[in-house]
Design a protein around this motif. Structure first.
Motif, PDB file in Angstrom:
ATOM      1  N   SER A  11       0.797  -1.231   0.000  1.00  0.00           N
ATOM      2  CA  SER A  11       0.000   0.000   0.000  1.00  0.00           C
ATOM      3  C   SER A  11       0.829   1.280   0.000  1.00  0.00           C
ATOM      4  O   SER A  11       0.336   2.330  -0.365  1.00  0.00           O
ATOM      5  N   LYS A  12       2.105   1.204   0.405  1.00  0.00           N
ATOM      6  CA  LYS A  12       2.932   2.413   0.465  1.00  0.00           C
ATOM      7  C   LYS A  12       4.246   2.254  -0.301  1.00  0.00           C
ATOM      8  O   LYS A  12       5.208   2.978  -0.048  1.00  0.00           O
ATOM      9  N   GLU A  68     -10.747   0.738   4.836  1.00  0.00           N
ATOM     10  CA  GLU A  68      -9.790   1.853   4.889  1.00  0.00           C
ATOM     11  C   GLU A  68      -8.481   1.503   4.202  1.00  0.00           C
ATOM     12  O   GLU A  68      -7.861   2.335   3.539  1.00  0.00           O
ATOM     13  N   ARG A  69      -8.050   0.254   4.358  1.00  0.00           N
ATOM     14  CA  ARG A  69      -6.796  -0.189   3.728  1.00  0.00           C
ATOM     15  C   ARG A  69      -6.924  -0.189   2.208  1.00  0.00           C
ATOM     16  O   ARG A  69      -6.003   0.210   1.493  1.00  0.00           O
ATOM     17  N   GLN A  89      -6.773   3.446   1.146  1.00  0.00           N
ATOM     18  CA  GLN A  89      -5.393   3.936   1.312  1.00  0.00           C
ATOM     19  C   GLN A  89      -4.514   3.454   0.152  1.00  0.00           C
ATOM     20  O   GLN A  89      -3.763   4.233  -0.442  1.00  0.00           O
ATOM     21  N   GLN A 138     -12.325  10.737   2.166  1.00  0.00           N
ATOM     22  CA  GLN A 138     -11.212  10.152   1.409  1.00  0.00           C
ATOM     23  C   GLN A 138     -11.681   9.661   0.044  1.00  0.00           C
ATOM     24  O   GLN A 138     -11.015   9.881  -0.975  1.00  0.00           O
TER      25      GLN A 138
END
Length: 207
Positions: free
Chosen positions: A40-41, A97-98, A101, A176
């Motif tokens: 995710s990042k 949420e993940r 994100q 978001q």
């Protein structure tokens, strides 16, 4: 995970996902969250000046493999949640949420820079390339893996609009999703994503 993504889409289309054990489905979703978190990042655009071209390519392939795996996990999770007649227990806030994100990060840091040079960072330290004249020089050639990721992210965005019609989400999550749905309209060369974003923005406005 790729197989799981396509199989979950088939089960969803058949309308039989709710026949699976709720406990097992929740366990699967929690495992999927870990796989989403893994990519995710991860930035796919870093430029290691000290590496050889071969090392750079190997590093990039490894990163893209993890990012793609996480996209498959997102799709599987969202397919489960948007299947008909699912129990409330599957709408796990952390998983939702993940997914959001992951999608926001890779739209901004992986896909927009690949499709629109205005969002591209100058590898020589010049910051974001902001001149609109750069758009004219944009190559239409895309790596197969980038196109595949783009298509998967379009599916995720489209499925999130379905989720909004099924499940109440928190205000923070809605904010978001809203920003994620609006940004594509300021990006060039992403018409498929813009169509999915229209669905998402419409679902948010009806929320």
């Amino acid at each position: 995970l790729s197989e799981l993504g396509s199989e979950s889409a088939k089960i969803k289309a058949m309308g039989i996902m709710d026949k699976l054990s709720t406990d097992k489905t929740v366990k699967v979703l929690n495992i999927l969250e870990k796989n989403i978190q893994d990519g995710s990042k991860l930035s796919t655009l870093l430029n290691h000046n000290n590496d050889t071209e071969d090392e750079e390519r190997l590093w990039r392939d490894l990163i893209m493999e993890r990012v793609t795996k996480s996209a498959d996990a997102c799709l599987t999770a969202i397919n489960i949640m948007t299947s008909p007649n699912m129990p409330k227990a599957v709408y796990i806030e952390d998983v939702i949420e993940r997914v959001i994100q992951y999608t926001k990060f890779h739209l901004q840091n992986t896909l927009y820079p690949q499709y629109d040079p205005v969002y591209r960072v100058d590898p020589h330290g010049g910051g974001v390339v902001s001149s609109k004249a750069k758009r004219a020089k944009c190559s239409t050639h895309k790596q197969r893996v980038i196109v595949m990721l783009y298509n998967k992210v379009c599916d995720i965005v489209s499925s999130l609009s379905e989720l909004l019609e099924i499940q109440l989400l928190t205000d923070t999550t809605i904010l978001q999703i809203s920003s994620m749905g609006i940004t594509p309209f300021f990006v060039e060369n992403v018409s498929e994503l813009q169509l999915c974003a229209i669905k998402l923005v419409t679902a948010v406005s009806n929320f």
